[in-house]
Design a protein around this motif. Sequence first.
Motif, PDB file in Angstrom:
ATOM      1  N   HIS A 229       0.809  -1.230   0.000  1.00 27.25           N
ATOM      2  CA  HIS A 229       0.000   0.000   0.000  1.00 27.25           C
ATOM      3  C   HIS A 229       0.842   1.281   0.000  1.00 27.25           C
ATOM      4  N   ASP A 230       1.973   1.278   0.695  1.00 27.10           N
ATOM      5  CA  ASP A 230       2.754   2.520   0.824  1.00 27.10           C
ATOM      6  C   ASP A 230       4.013   2.534  -0.053  1.00 27.10           C
ATOM      7  N   LYS A 233       5.963   5.576  -1.207  1.00 27.39           N
ATOM      8  CA  LYS A 233       6.878   6.325  -0.329  1.00 27.39           C
ATOM      9  C   LYS A 233       8.334   6.100  -0.723  1.00 27.39           C
ATOM     10  N   HIS A 258       2.064   9.896  -2.385  1.00 29.71           N
ATOM     11  CA  HIS A 258       2.530   8.501  -2.388  1.00 29.71           C
ATOM     12  C   HIS A 258       1.508   7.479  -2.909  1.00 29.71           C
ATOM     13  N   HIS A 283      -5.927   3.840  -0.712  1.00 26.05           N
ATOM     14  CA  HIS A 283      -5.949   3.511   0.718  1.00 26.05           C
ATOM     15  C   HIS A 283      -6.061   4.723   1.640  1.00 26.05           C
ATOM     16  N   HIS A 284      -5.952   5.950   1.099  1.00 29.23           N
ATOM     17  CA  HIS A 284      -6.195   7.132   1.952  1.00 29.23           C
ATOM     18  C   HIS A 284      -7.535   7.793   1.634  1.00 29.23           C
ATOM     19  N   ASP A 312      -4.385   0.112   8.156  1.00 29.05           N
ATOM     20  CA  ASP A 312      -3.345   1.134   8.000  1.00 29.05           C
ATOM     21  C   ASP A 312      -3.380   2.128   9.161  1.00 29.05           C
TER      22      ASP A 312
HETATM   23 FE   FE2 Z   1      -0.240   5.490   2.875  1.00 27.88          FE
END
Ligand code: FE2
Length: 359
Positions: A229-230, A233, A258, A283-284, A312
């Motif tokens: 998911h991240d 970054k 990101h 996801h955000h 998360d």
């Molecule tokens: Fe994230």
Amino acid sequence: MSTPARKSPVVIPQTSQPRIVVLADHHARGARIKTMLEPHVSADLLLLDEVRGGIDADMVIVASSLRDLDAIVALRQVLGRAPRATTRIFTIDGNERALVVQAYSLGATDVVFTPFSGKVLRARLPLEGKTPKPRAAVVGECGRALEAIFSDIAQGRAVDLKRTQEATHQIIGSVAAIGLSGWIDDVRRHHEGTFQHCLLVAGVAVDFGMSINIAGTDLINIGLAATLHDIGKAAIEVEILDKSGELTADERAIVERHPTLGYESVKYLDGLPVDVRDAVRDHHELLDGSGYPDALRGDQISDIVRLTTIADIYAALVEKRAYRLQYTHAKAYSIMETMGGRLDQHLLQAFRPVAFGHY
Ligand SMILES: [Fe+2]
Ligand SMILES: [Fe+2]
């Protein structure tokens, strides 16, 4: 299943190789596993309701229903008469948490989920001087897989999906075996920063999935979405990600890129399910439209995203950050309750026992 009458012990011939027994409730189920192991490893097939006396074996692979009460009683009795078998691998249909718990209550030292290959099963057997992987090794391998993914993205290379899938399988197996709190302890001990966060989110997400009886491919996709998911970054300066003070508006805008950066890295990845790919981007997003990058709302946000978002946020709250200490599980959950309509309330309620480690 009839109660076995006591007869003479089953004695497996002595050789220099460790003795492996496949213990099955049905011939076909056991024979399939025996065939998978051969010709690399030889094993003896024993049927659960035909075993009389003790089992003299180093390793037992259990291939039996864990839903049938008679089978469970028989397994408990038979395994109690296999004192040398220090390796006890249970094969499990699907990833249902209740079955995993049942396996460990019957003395499993490891579990494998169907469908699995002979190679996967053989890898779990401590053969040729191999010993079972210690917990630190599992969490170390998963961390290295994430490191590789981040470095691939930072250098403009394609993500190694196979390695990501392997790491996800390991996370599912570990969480199933040692529980979420054990996984969180291991991750905290061995990793920091973004890798720690991704490993925690993956552990929380798969535990959450198992708690609501999500199994098989769906569970693997949840694990993959959480692991990846991240990844966006990877393209953001560490100084901003690890900044101990509050972010400026410009820095926040950079960090908030990101999900899109991550999506760009995986959108052409062959074999990555669309749901997983979209979860990286979404996801955000929050149900009331206040999230980013697309301000999606309500039905525009898929179930896998809703679940990943809860995992998360929870993981972010229970991990130590540069600017604050970690929250307790209870505090983290109560903060999430204050988020109201931004999170899926049904899912959040279902998450409560996972957050508190009560299931
Ligand atoms: Fe994230
Ligand atoms: Fe995250």
